[in-house]
Design a protein around this motif. Structure first.
Motif, short mmCIF file in Angstrom:
data_model
loop_
_atom_site.label_atom_id
_atom_site.label_comp_id
_atom_site.label_asym_id
_atom_site.label_seq_id
_atom_site.Cartn_x
_atom_site.Cartn_y
_atom_site.Cartn_z
N PHE A 171 -0.86 -7.81 3.09
CA PHE A 171 0.40 -7.16 2.76
C PHE A 171 0.23 -6.22 1.56
O PHE A 171 1.09 -6.14 0.71
CB PHE A 171 1.50 -8.19 2.49
N VAL A 172 -0.88 -5.51 1.53
CA VAL A 172 -1.17 -4.60 0.43
C VAL A 172 -0.10 -3.51 0.33
O VAL A 172 0.59 -3.22 1.29
CB VAL A 172 -2.55 -3.94 0.61
N SER A 173 -0.02 -2.93 -0.82
CA SER A 173 1.00 -1.90 -1.02
C SER A 173 0.42 -0.52 -0.73
O SER A 173 0.18 0.27 -1.62
CB SER A 173 1.54 -1.96 -2.45
N GLU A 174 0.16 -0.28 0.53
CA GLU A 174 -0.34 1.01 0.97
C GLU A 174 0.61 1.54 2.04
O GLU A 174 1.68 0.99 2.26
CB GLU A 174 -1.76 0.85 1.53
N ASN A 175 0.19 2.59 2.73
CA ASN A 175 1.07 3.13 3.77
C ASN A 175 1.11 2.18 4.97
O ASN A 175 0.30 1.27 5.08
CB ASN A 175 0.64 4.55 4.17
N ILE A 176 2.05 2.40 5.83
CA ILE A 176 2.31 1.46 6.93
C ILE A 176 1.13 1.32 7.89
O ILE A 176 0.88 0.25 8.41
CB ILE A 176 3.62 1.86 7.68
N VAL A 177 0.38 2.39 8.09
CA VAL A 177 -0.78 2.33 8.99
C VAL A 177 -1.83 1.38 8.44
O VAL A 177 -2.37 0.55 9.17
CB VAL A 177 -1.36 3.75 9.22
N MET A 178 -2.11 1.48 7.15
CA MET A 178 -3.11 0.60 6.54
C MET A 178 -2.63 -0.85 6.53
O MET A 178 -3.42 -1.77 6.74
CB MET A 178 -3.45 1.06 5.13
N ILE A 179 -1.35 -1.06 6.31
CA ILE A 179 -0.81 -2.42 6.34
C ILE A 179 -1.00 -3.01 7.72
O ILE A 179 -1.43 -4.16 7.87
CB ILE A 179 0.68 -2.42 5.94
N TYR A 190 -4.79 -3.81 8.29
CA TYR A 190 -5.19 -5.03 7.58
C TYR A 190 -4.58 -6.27 8.22
O TYR A 190 -5.24 -7.31 8.35
CB TYR A 190 -4.76 -4.97 6.11
N TRP A 191 -3.34 -6.17 8.65
CA TRP A 191 -2.68 -7.29 9.29
C TRP A 191 -3.36 -7.63 10.61
O TRP A 191 -3.58 -8.81 10.92
CB TRP A 191 -1.21 -6.97 9.48
N ALA A 192 -3.73 -6.62 11.39
CA ALA A 192 -4.41 -6.86 12.66
C ALA A 192 -5.78 -7.50 12.45
O ALA A 192 -6.15 -8.44 13.17
CB ALA A 192 -4.54 -5.55 13.44
N ILE A 193 -6.52 -7.01 11.47
CA ILE A 193 -7.83 -7.60 11.17
C ILE A 193 -7.66 -9.06 10.75
O ILE A 193 -8.40 -9.94 11.20
CB ILE A 193 -8.55 -6.78 10.07
#
Length: 101
Positions: free
Chosen positions: A62-70, A73-76
């Motif tokens: 749940f890092v504070s980056e843009n929605i694509v990166m979130i 990371y969530w999928a990984i």
């Protein structure tokens, strides 16, 4: 030996996704209302992010980056968790079969 079933892995993946989405949503709702349950949901979020935090302690899903990166990371994170849960279930199944036979 029974083949590994991809549908079970996908079912585990989708189940974990739904559970983590609900936990994240509850954490957001509780934090907006200054509810005391935020401490519980933040602990649950920390537990959910264990696979990625083991790789890098600054890298929860749940890092504070843009929605694509979130989402990446969530999928990984979900893939790692799903494979782990699937492996544990396979081991349990093999142990049950070996005890019967």
């Amino acid at each position: 030996m029974e083949k590994y079933k991809l549908k079970y892995l996908i079912y585990i993946f989708l189940s974990l996704m739904a559970i983590q989405f609900v936990i994240g949503l509850l954490d957001i709702l509780f934090s907006q209302t200054d509810n005391e349950l935020t401490s519980i949901t933040s602990i649950l979020l920390s537990v959910c992010s264990i696979p990625l935090s083991l790789i890098n302690s600054k890298l929860p899903f749940f890092v504070s980056e843009n929605i694509v990166m979130i989402l990446i990371y969530w999928a990984i994170n979900l893939i790692i968790q799903s494979i782990f849960v699937y492996g544990v279930l396979l081991v349990i199944q093999k142990m049950k079969q070996s005890n019967k036979g």
